[in-house]
Design an enzyme around this catalytic site. Structure first.
Site, mmCIF file in Angstrom:
data_model
loop_
_atom_site.group_PDB
_atom_site.id
_atom_site.type_symbol
_atom_site.label_atom_id
_atom_site.label_comp_id
_atom_site.label_asym_id
_atom_site.label_seq_id
_atom_site.Cartn_x
_atom_site.Cartn_y
_atom_site.Cartn_z
ATOM 1 N N CYS A 1 -7.627 7.498 3.781
ATOM 2 C CA CYS A 1 -6.389 7.435 4.545
ATOM 3 C C CYS A 1 -6.402 8.552 5.592
ATOM 4 O O CYS A 1 -6.680 9.710 5.269
ATOM 5 C CB CYS A 1 -5.194 7.609 3.609
ATOM 6 S SG CYS A 1 -3.617 7.743 4.473
ATOM 7 N N CYS B 1 -0.659 3.364 2.285
ATOM 8 C CA CYS B 1 -1.213 4.329 1.338
ATOM 9 C C CYS B 1 -0.186 4.634 0.263
ATOM 10 O O CYS B 1 0.978 4.896 0.550
ATOM 11 C CB CYS B 1 -1.592 5.607 2.102
ATOM 12 S SG CYS B 1 -2.168 6.944 1.035
ATOM 13 N N CYS C 1 -6.805 -6.252 5.942
ATOM 14 C CA CYS C 1 -7.095 -6.149 7.359
ATOM 15 C C CYS C 1 -6.444 -4.856 7.870
ATOM 16 O O CYS C 1 -5.220 -4.757 7.932
ATOM 17 C CB CYS C 1 -6.514 -7.376 8.055
ATOM 18 S SG CYS C 1 -6.939 -7.538 9.777
ATOM 19 N N CYS D 1 0.842 8.728 0.750
ATOM 20 C CA CYS D 1 1.638 9.218 1.890
ATOM 21 C C CYS D 1 2.512 8.146 2.523
ATOM 22 O O CYS D 1 3.323 8.465 3.388
ATOM 23 C CB CYS D 1 0.743 9.868 2.934
ATOM 24 S SG CYS D 1 -0.258 8.717 3.906
ATOM 25 N N CYS E 1 -3.528 11.330 4.651
ATOM 26 C CA CYS E 1 -3.586 12.271 3.515
ATOM 27 C C CYS E 1 -4.967 12.411 2.888
ATOM 28 O O CYS E 1 -5.120 13.136 1.917
ATOM 29 C CB CYS E 1 -2.575 11.856 2.454
ATOM 30 S SG CYS E 1 -2.981 10.301 1.610
#
Length: 164
Positions: A81, A130, A153, A133, A84
């Site tokens: 991510c 995510c 996607c 976060c 984070c």
């Protein structure tokens, strides 16, 4: 107030932010499900992310197809991510979808991503973000390859690739 707005509007002190680990689990230990949720202010997010990442991850914007850095990446490694640094996707699960965005048939661990219904277009979609976060990553569709039949996607601005 929904969870995303709560995350966006909740403030963490800079001391708490500094104490939050960037990587909640040891490399290779993808089964750890107990990580702290991040709650940063818009100002803190703007300091962490560039303008493209901010628009995508905090405002659920979408980059144009075939205009991103990760779609054609064939290297072995993990996709983290961008907000984070949580390792969420593996190159082992990446496939060529022909859509113009990096696509995966599953995350490293389902606990590392969360979904939410998105009604921004004419038909409903399932948004992926995510789990730590809350950053928008893209959408998941039911037209992917076996064994899951799913296609995560993603916007490449929402992920960072780290080679193995």
């Amino acid at each position: 107030m929904n969870r995303r707005n709560f995350i966006r509007n909740t403030l963490l002190t800079s001391a708490a932010l500094a104490a939050t680990p960037l990587f909640a689990h040891a490399e290779g230990n993808s089964s750890l499900k107990d990580f702290d949720k991040w709650q940063l202010s818009n100002k803190q997010w703007r300091q962490r992310l560039n303008s493209t990442q901010y628009n995508i991850m905090r405002n659920a914007d979408t980059e144009r197809p075939y205009s991103n850095a990760m779609e054609k990446n064939k290297q072995v490694g993990t996709y983290h991510c961008a907000g984070c640094d949580l390792a969420a996707y593996s190159s082992e699960h990446k496939f060529e979808s022909g859509t113009g965005w990096p696509s995966f048939w599953q995350p490293i661990d389902k606990a590392f991503v969360e979904t939410e219904r998105d009604f921004k277009l004419i038909w409903p979609r399932t948004e992926v973000h995510c789990a730590r976060c809350g950053g928008h990553q893209g959408h998941v569709f039911n037209d992917g390859p076996e064994p899951t039949g799913l296609r995560y996607c993603l916007n490449s601005a929402s992920i960072i690739f780290k080679a193995a």
